[in-house]
Motif scaffolding. Structure first.
Motif, PDB file in Angstrom:
ATOM      1  N   GLY A  83       0.841  -1.197   0.000  1.00 10.47           N
ATOM      2  CA  GLY A  83       0.000   0.000   0.000  1.00 10.47           C
ATOM      3  C   GLY A  83       0.869   1.237   0.000  1.00 10.47           C
ATOM      4  N   ARG A  84       0.237   2.374  -0.258  1.00 12.95           N
ATOM      5  CA  ARG A  84       1.017   3.615  -0.213  1.00 12.95           C
ATOM      6  C   ARG A  84       1.354   3.935   1.248  1.00 12.95           C
ATOM      7  N   PRO A  85       2.245   4.902   1.483  1.00 11.65           N
ATOM      8  CA  PRO A  85       2.635   5.216   2.862  1.00 11.65           C
ATOM      9  C   PRO A  85       1.439   5.629   3.719  1.00 11.65           C
ATOM     10  N   VAL A  98      -1.090   4.178   5.174  1.00  8.87           N
ATOM     11  CA  VAL A  98      -2.445   3.603   5.146  1.00  8.87           C
ATOM     12  C   VAL A  98      -2.676   2.661   6.328  1.00  8.87           C
ATOM     13  N   GLY A  99      -1.567   2.270   7.000  1.00 10.85           N
ATOM     14  CA  GLY A  99      -1.715   1.407   8.181  1.00 10.85           C
ATOM     15  C   GLY A  99      -1.226  -0.020   7.977  1.00 10.85           C
ATOM     16  N   LYS A 100      -0.237  -0.187   7.100  1.00 15.57           N
ATOM     17  CA  LYS A 100       0.289  -1.531   6.832  1.00 15.57           C
ATOM     18  C   LYS A 100       0.959  -2.118   8.074  1.00 15.57           C
ATOM     19  N   ALA A 148       6.241  -3.930  14.414  1.00 16.33           N
ATOM     20  CA  ALA A 148       6.748  -2.888  13.511  1.00 16.33           C
ATOM     21  C   ALA A 148       6.470  -1.500  14.091  1.00 16.33           C
ATOM     22  N   ILE A 149       7.345  -0.565  13.748  1.00 15.88           N
ATOM     23  CA  ILE A 149       7.153   0.811  14.222  1.00 15.88           C
ATOM     24  C   ILE A 149       6.003   1.453  13.458  1.00 15.88           C
ATOM     25  N   VAL A 150       5.122   2.091  14.214  1.00 12.62           N
ATOM     26  CA  VAL A 150       3.979   2.801  13.635  1.00 12.62           C
ATOM     27  C   VAL A 150       4.078   4.260  14.028  1.00 12.62           C
ATOM     28  N   THR A 151       4.053   5.160  13.049  1.00 17.31           N
ATOM     29  CA  THR A 151       4.010   6.606  13.372  1.00 17.31           C
ATOM     30  C   THR A 151       3.112   7.285  12.347  1.00 17.31           C
ATOM     31  N   PRO A 152       2.681   8.505  12.661  1.00 14.96           N
ATOM     32  CA  PRO A 152       1.833   9.237  11.695  1.00 14.96           C
ATOM     33  C   PRO A 152       2.638   9.750  10.499  1.00 14.96           C
ATOM     34  N   GLY A 211       6.111   7.052   5.274  1.00 13.64           N
ATOM     35  CA  GLY A 211       7.477   6.600   4.984  1.00 13.64           C
ATOM     36  C   GLY A 211       8.174   6.087   6.233  1.00 13.64           C
ATOM     37  N   THR A 212       7.420   5.619   7.212  1.00 13.45           N
ATOM     38  CA  THR A 212       8.020   5.113   8.453  1.00 13.45           C
ATOM     39  C   THR A 212       8.791   3.818   8.209  1.00 13.45           C
ATOM     40  N   THR A 213       8.143   2.884   7.551  1.00 13.84           N
ATOM     41  CA  THR A 213       8.787   1.584   7.330  1.00 13.84           C
ATOM     42  C   THR A 213       9.717   1.691   6.136  1.00 13.84           C
ATOM     43  N   VAL A 254      -9.610  -2.362   3.272  1.00 15.71           N
ATOM     44  CA  VAL A 254      -9.903  -0.947   3.474  1.00 15.71           C
ATOM     45  C   VAL A 254      -9.790  -0.682   4.974  1.00 15.71           C
ATOM     46  N   ASN A 255      -8.715   0.014   5.334  1.00 12.13           N
ATOM     47  CA  ASN A 255      -8.372   0.190   6.749  1.00 12.13           C
ATOM     48  C   ASN A 255      -8.997   1.476   7.318  1.00 12.13           C
ATOM     49  N   LYS A 256      -8.858   1.637   8.598  1.00 11.73           N
ATOM     50  CA  LYS A 256      -9.316   2.809   9.348  1.00 11.73           C
ATOM     51  C   LYS A 256     -10.841   2.920   9.332  1.00 11.73           C
ATOM     52  N   ASP A 295     -12.699   2.730  11.664  1.00  9.68           N
ATOM     53  CA  ASP A 295     -13.198   3.482  12.836  1.00  9.68           C
ATOM     54  C   ASP A 295     -13.410   4.955  12.526  1.00  9.68           C
ATOM     55  N   LEU A 296     -12.845   5.420  11.399  1.00 13.18           N
ATOM     56  CA  LEU A 296     -13.021   6.821  11.000  1.00 13.18           C
ATOM     57  C   LEU A 296     -14.137   6.923   9.956  1.00 13.18           C
ATOM     58  N   PRO A 297     -14.673   8.136   9.751  1.00  9.44           N
ATOM     59  CA  PRO A 297     -15.714   8.281   8.717  1.00  9.44           C
ATOM     60  C   PRO A 297     -15.195   7.850   7.351  1.00  9.44           C
ATOM     61  N   ALA A 316      -7.212  -1.323  11.926  1.00 11.46           N
ATOM     62  CA  ALA A 316      -6.011  -1.830  12.590  1.00 11.46           C
ATOM     63  C   ALA A 316      -5.859  -1.173  13.952  1.00 11.46           C
ATOM     64  N   ALA A 317      -6.620  -0.068  14.176  1.00  7.42           N
ATOM     65  CA  ALA A 317      -6.542   0.606  15.479  1.00  7.42           C
ATOM     66  C   ALA A 317      -7.382  -0.141  16.512  1.00  7.42           C
ATOM     67  N   THR A 318      -8.586  -0.550  16.142  1.00  9.86           N
ATOM     68  CA  THR A 318      -9.481  -1.181  17.128  1.00  9.86           C
ATOM     69  C   THR A 318      -9.530  -2.708  17.011  1.00  9.86           C
TER      70      THR A 318
HETATM   71  N1  LIG Z   1      -7.757   5.804  13.174  1.00 13.45           N
HETATM   72  C1  LIG Z   1      -6.957   4.877  12.705  1.00 13.45           C
HETATM   73  N2  LIG Z   1      -5.647   5.131  12.548  1.00 13.45           N
HETATM   74  C2  LIG Z   1      -4.846   4.161  12.052  1.00 13.45           C
HETATM   75  C3  LIG Z   1      -5.358   2.888  11.742  1.00 13.45           C
HETATM   76  N3  LIG Z   1      -4.332   2.138  11.275  1.00 13.45           N
HETATM   77  C4  LIG Z   1      -3.228   2.920  11.324  1.00 13.45           C
HETATM   78  N4  LIG Z   1      -3.538   4.138  11.784  1.00 13.45           N
HETATM   79  C5  LIG Z   1      -2.627   5.257  11.957  1.00 13.45           C
HETATM   80  O1  LIG Z   1      -2.073   5.593  10.692  1.00 13.45           O
HETATM   81  C6  LIG Z   1      -0.745   6.010  10.823  1.00 13.45           C
HETATM   82  C7  LIG Z   1       0.157   5.189   9.921  1.00 13.45           C
HETATM   83  O2  LIG Z   1       0.150   3.868  10.367  1.00 13.45           O
HETATM   84  P1  LIG Z   1       1.279   2.841   9.946  1.00 13.45           P
HETATM   85  O3  LIG Z   1       0.840   1.511  10.410  1.00 13.45           O
HETATM   86  O4  LIG Z   1       2.610   3.324  10.361  1.00 13.45           O
HETATM   87  O5  LIG Z   1       1.142   2.930   8.371  1.00 13.45           O
HETATM   88  P2  LIG Z   1       2.070   2.302   7.253  1.00 13.45           P
HETATM   89  O6  LIG Z   1       1.206   1.984   6.100  1.00 13.45           O
HETATM   90  O7  LIG Z   1       2.887   1.206   7.821  1.00 13.45           O
HETATM   91  O8  LIG Z   1       3.006   3.514   6.845  1.00 13.45           O
HETATM   92  P3  LIG Z   1       4.466   3.523   6.183  1.00 13.45           P
HETATM   93  O9  LIG Z   1       5.309   2.555   6.948  1.00 13.45           O
HETATM   94  O10 LIG Z   1       4.886   4.901   6.319  1.00 13.45           O
HETATM   95  O11 LIG Z   1       4.296   3.119   4.773  1.00 13.45           O
HETATM   96  C8  LIG Z   1      -0.402   5.885  12.315  1.00 13.45           C
HETATM   97  O12 LIG Z   1      -0.545   7.102  12.926  1.00 13.45           O
HETATM   98  C9  LIG Z   1      -1.426   4.900  12.821  1.00 13.45           C
HETATM   99  O13 LIG Z   1      -1.707   5.091  14.177  1.00 13.45           O
HETATM  100  C10 LIG Z   1      -6.764   2.656  11.916  1.00 13.45           C
HETATM  101  O14 LIG Z   1      -7.301   1.576  11.669  1.00 13.45           O
HETATM  102  N5  LIG Z   1      -7.502   3.683  12.399  1.00 13.45           N
END
Ligand SMILES: Nc1nc2c(ncn2[C@@H]2O[C@H](COP(=O)(O)OP(=O)(O)OP(=O)(O)O)[C@@H](O)[C@H]2O)c(=O)[nH]1
Ligand SMILES: [Mg+2]
Length: 473
Positions: free
Chosen positions: A245-247, A249-251, A264-268, A271-273, A351-353, A355-357, A376-378
């Motif tokens: 997926g693109r950066p 999205v919550g991978k 894995a490290i998760v940040t807002p 390009g974290t990973t 289709v992630n997130k 929990d958001l609109p 992936a949050a809840t």
């Molecule tokens: N509300 C909400 N936020 C989420 C969810 N999944 C991930 N996030 C947030 O989205 C942001 C990115 O999450 P990552 O898991 O780091 O996303 P990623 O796709 O790995 O990003 P890169 O490694 O940068 O490609 C973080 O701030 C997470 O807390 C979700 O299901 N709901």
């Protein structure tokens, strides 16, 4: 493999390393005689005199070869005591190899086991070659070739599902199915050949239409087995599931959820990973290697460029891709590009997130394609995603473990040859080719199938099969 069936072989049958118990196995016509030289039962009886298949406490002795001065042959019971052991002898043909077998269960240390084995060799046994016990079981008709291979699959199984497949094969289920198709083909062959022999009198035993239908039926069975290979491989070895997926999205968040740990490290920050992260999970008995990757986008950052190169490499090796999108945002051009380029490869849209609109209307996905909404949050929707992943990987039957499945490359290659030959036979029937030609194709089909069970074998096939084994199996 040069060993003949005449000599008696021995080897350590348990793994290298320390264990409470280790087993040295003897098999062959002299097993009992050699066993009597190496062990002295505490009861004072001779090993050959006790009931077969019963365990007896004994001392293991180093035979004294030539030291006695007289004949040079080892004498029973005269050597130094090596260890205390439990000993069993199994009279032919009621043993794994179908031969007389003696098993010495001593303490499980590398040194003691090699001394016990050495004692057996000095008493007249020969060190077994890799897989020789199983090979003898095959040559003595205790196992067919596919069952012999299942012994190895059973020992090597890493997942519950893989073990179940190996056990079914060990019970002879693959062999029965293959042999039933082969028997049908040989029956047809006999008819066709009879037709050849009596061509003068114009006796035709099978009508063209009957023959065609019967060959088609055999072909369908062969194809069903061939098609089961991919599923079989997944059940046996597990599957690689790559998260794309693109950066942002919550991978990585999804990986953590599926692993149920913060791997894995998760940040807002997009390009974290930067690197490929791999972890294994057990999905109801199926081993899954999950791969988290760097988000795909245009970038100048050299570290991220390398990360994306690795993502592409991981993508090319995937058995299944999870295409992750952020459901709280409209699809971007990067999302669409990824959707377009993974068209046709096994994938699940995530289709992630959730929990958001929701901001995503259409995902640009064909009707009927697997789409799963998760957070992936809840953790919402994760169970459904797990079962979708499992379903996609072993599709072709929810009852995947209920049917006979081919997992072995050698079997698949034989099945593919059988499938080609059977198609050829059909073509020959359609073209009203000479009976000799149809017969040749039927024979080729039956021979290819016979290689699976070992009804047809060559030294080369046996060598290839048993080369995979190690000494002691
Ligand atoms: N509300 C909400 N936020 C989420 C969810 N999944 C991930 N996030 C947030 O989205 C942001 C990115 O999450 P990552 O898991 O780091 O996303 P990623 O796709 O790995 O990003 P890169 O490694 O940068 O490609 C973080 O701030 C997470 O807390 C979700 O299901 N709901
Ligand atoms: Mg990440």
């Amino acid at each position: 493999m040069r060993g003949s069936l005449d000599d008696t072989i021995c080897a350590v049958a348990t793994p290298v390393g320390e264990g409470g118990v280790g087993i040295v196995r003897l098999s062959g016509s002299d097993a009992l005689q050699i066993g009597e030289m190496v062990v002295r039962l505490r009861s004072g009886q001779l090993l050959g005199a006790v009931t077969t298949h019963t365990l007896h406490l004994a001392d293991v002795l180093a035979p004294v070869a030539s030291q006695g001065g007289c004949e040079g042959a080892p004498r029973p019971g005269s050597g130094e005591i090596l260890d205390e052991a439990l000993v069993v002898h199994m009279k032919a043909p009621r043993s794994f190899t179908g031969e007389d077998v003696v098993e010495i269960q001593s303490h499980g240390g590398g040194l003691i086991l090699s001394l016990v084995c050495q004692a057996c060799i000095e008493a007249g046994a020969r060190l077994a070659e890799p897989g020789e016990f199983t090979k003898r079981a095959f040559l003595n008709g205790r196992l067919d070739l596919s069952q012999a291979e299942a012994v190895l699959d059973t020992v090597r199984a890493r997942s519950a599902a893989g073990l179940r497949v190996a056990q079914r094969q060990l019970r002879g289920e693959l062999a029965r199915e293959v042999e039933s198709v082969r028997a049908t083909l040989l029956g047809l062959l006999a008819h066709v050949e009879a037709g050849i022999d009596f061509v003068e009198e114009d006796i035709s035993f099978v009508s063209g239409e009957e023959l065609r239908r019967a060959i088609e039926g055999a072909g369908a069975m062969i194809r069903r087995l061939t098609d089961s290979f991919h599923r079989g491989k997944v059940l046996r070895e597990g599957a690689r599931v790559v998260i794309l997926g693109r950066p942002n999205v919550g991978k990585s968040s999804l990986l953590n959820q599926l692993l149920r740990e913060d791997r894995a490290i998760v940040t807002p920050t997009p390009g974290t990973t930067r690197d490929v992260i791999e972890e294994s999970i057990d999905l109801e008995g199926v081993r899954i290697h999950l791969v988290d990757t760097a988000g795909l986008r245009e970038t100048q950052d050299p570290v991220e460029v390398e990360g994306i190169r690795r993502t592409r490499a991981a993508q090319s090796e995937a058995d299944l891709s999870l295409i992750v999108m952020d459901g709280s945002q409209p699809l971007t051009h990067e999302d669409r590009e990824l959707i377009a380029e993974t068209e046709g490869v096994p994938r699940v849209m995530v289709v992630n997130k959730a929990d958001l609109p929701c901001a995503v209307q259409s995902h640009g996905v064909a009707v009927g394609e697997a789409v799963c909404s998760v957070s992936a949050a809840t953790g919402e929707g994760l169970d459904r995603l797990r079962s979708m992943i499992r379903g996609r990987l072993i599709s072709g039957g929810g009852d995947a473990e209920e049917t006979v499945i081919v997992t072995n490359l050698r079997h698949r290659s034989a099945l593919q040859r059988a499938a080609e030959a059977v198609d050829h036979a059909l073509g020959a029937v359609d073209q009203r080719a000479a009976a000799e030609l149809i017969a040749a194709d039927l024979r080729a089909t039956a021979e290819a199938l016979g290689e699976i069970t070992g009804a047809i074998t060559t030294d080369e096939i046996l060598e290839r099969v048993f080369a995979e084994f190690c000494i002691g199996k």
